[in-house]
Design a protein around this motif. Structure first.
Motif, PDB file in Angstrom:
ATOM      1  N   SER A 116      -3.373  -0.783  -2.997  1.00 35.67           N
ATOM      2  CA  SER A 116      -4.115   0.453  -2.751  1.00 35.67           C
ATOM      3  C   SER A 116      -3.157   1.623  -2.591  1.00 35.67           C
ATOM      4  O   SER A 116      -1.953   1.432  -2.363  1.00 35.67           O
ATOM      5  N   THR A 117      -3.701   2.828  -2.712  1.00 36.86           N
ATOM      6  CA  THR A 117      -2.963   4.047  -2.408  1.00 36.86           C
ATOM      7  C   THR A 117      -3.834   4.915  -1.511  1.00 36.86           C
ATOM      8  O   THR A 117      -5.066   4.844  -1.556  1.00 36.86           O
TER       9      THR A 117
ATOM     10  N   PRO B 279      -2.083  -5.413   3.859  1.00 39.82           N
ATOM     11  CA  PRO B 279      -0.924  -5.448   2.960  1.00 39.82           C
ATOM     12  C   PRO B 279       0.315  -5.959   3.696  1.00 39.82           C
ATOM     13  O   PRO B 279       0.422  -5.828   4.923  1.00 39.82           O
TER      14      PRO B 279
ATOM     15  N   ARG C  17      -7.284   1.396   5.548  1.00 38.44           N
ATOM     16  CA  ARG C  17      -7.093   0.463   4.434  1.00 38.44           C
ATOM     17  C   ARG C  17      -6.291  -0.750   4.873  1.00 38.44           C
ATOM     18  O   ARG C  17      -6.590  -1.889   4.492  1.00 38.44           O
TER      19      ARG C  17
ATOM     20  N   VAL D 225       3.751  -1.298   3.790  1.00 34.61           N
ATOM     21  CA  VAL D 225       3.212   0.044   3.538  1.00 34.61           C
ATOM     22  C   VAL D 225       4.387   0.984   3.296  1.00 34.61           C
ATOM     23  O   VAL D 225       5.323   1.036   4.100  1.00 34.61           O
TER      24      VAL D 225
ATOM     25  N   GLU E  22      -7.321  -4.470   4.313  1.00 39.12           N
ATOM     26  CA  GLU E  22      -6.645  -5.147   3.207  1.00 39.12           C
ATOM     27  C   GLU E  22      -5.450  -6.006   3.622  1.00 39.12           C
ATOM     28  O   GLU E  22      -5.011  -6.861   2.850  1.00 39.12           O
TER      29      GLU E  22
ATOM     30  N   SER F 148       0.864  -1.183   0.000  1.00 39.69           N
ATOM     31  CA  SER F 148       0.000   0.000   0.000  1.00 39.69           C
ATOM     32  C   SER F 148       0.900   1.232   0.000  1.00 39.69           C
ATOM     33  O   SER F 148       1.836   1.319   0.798  1.00 39.69           O
TER      34      SER F 148
END
Length: 239
Positions: free
Chosen positions: A51-52, A68, A62, A71, A66, A23
């Motif tokens: 994602s961003t 991730p 997020r 990050v 999500e 992310s």
């Protein structure tokens, strides 16, 4: 310091068979777009952006949804700076690895980032392969501090610490076995696992086992253990 009981797992891609999920967090949409392109197009399937986000608050939400693996976190953003958001990410039940995304290393940023749980820095101007290697390295448990950041971190850690903090750090290190202690002191000098093994006259596998055991006992990541060693202000082992 954040809740150091949250230690990101080391990811073995040879067994998971999936790309590392990332992310990207930056208040400049162009940076988010550029990083996404670099990671998606240049990693050969090793890394993918899921994602961003444009601020730290959204990044934490997020990540909560999500999960991730990594990050990439900018520092100066609206809604709280990236270091504050890093600390919040590291307190999640399944915390991601966090690399600070920056073009500069302002004074005190390196130590603050490490204390928050960040595992290194990624420069916005690095070559694509170097950025990808840093992400993969973080997932493999290797701190990703460039030489300038390492020098600043060590300088900050050795600058006029209260005696009580030094004594507390030494007491924590005293809970380790002799071999675990040797391994973490060498790791804090920036040695690789192979170099640690050579200095300790043992195998790389055994050296990694000592570091893993120390991390579990102290409930700290490798970067946080390096901070602890810095506060303890001990001589190098095996000299």
């Amino acid at each position: 310091m954040p809740d150091s009981s949250s230690v990101s797992p080391v990811i073995d891609r040879s067994t998971t068979g999936r790309p590392i999920t990332v992310s990207v967090v930056d208040d400049d949409p162009m940076i988010c777009q550029a990083m996404s392109m670099i990671l998606n197009d240049y990693s050969g399937g090793r890394v993918t952006v899921v994602s961003t986000s444009g601020n730290g608050r959204d990044a934490v939400e997020r990540a909560r949804a999500e999960h991730p693996d990594v990050v990439l976190m900018d520092i100066a953003m609206p809604g709280g700076d990236g270091i504050e958001a890093t600390a919040r990410l590291r307190r999640l039940p399944d915390p991601p690895h966090v690399l600070i995304l920056t073009s500069l290393s302002p004074k005190d940023t390196v130590e603050r980032a490490a204390e928050a749980g960040a595992e290194g820095f990624v420069s916005k101007t690095d070559a694509p392969e170097e950025i990808i290697d840093r992400i993969i390295g973080a997932c493999e448990g290797r701190p990703q501090y460039n030489p300038a950041s390492q020098r600043q971190l060590l300088a900050d850690l050795h600058a006029h610490r209260p005696l009580t903090r030094r004594d507390e750090a030494r007491a924590l290190l005293d809970t380790l076995s002799e071999r675990e202690r040797q391994a973490v002191l060498l790791a804090a000098e920036g040695l690789t696992n192979q170099e640690i093994a050579e200095r300790m006259f043992t195998s790389e596998r055994t050296a990694k086992a000592h570091l893993s055991s120390a991390s579990e006992k102290l409930c700290m990541s490798r970067v946080q253990i390096a901070q602890l060693v810095g506060r303890a202000d001990l001589p190098s082992p095996l000299d």
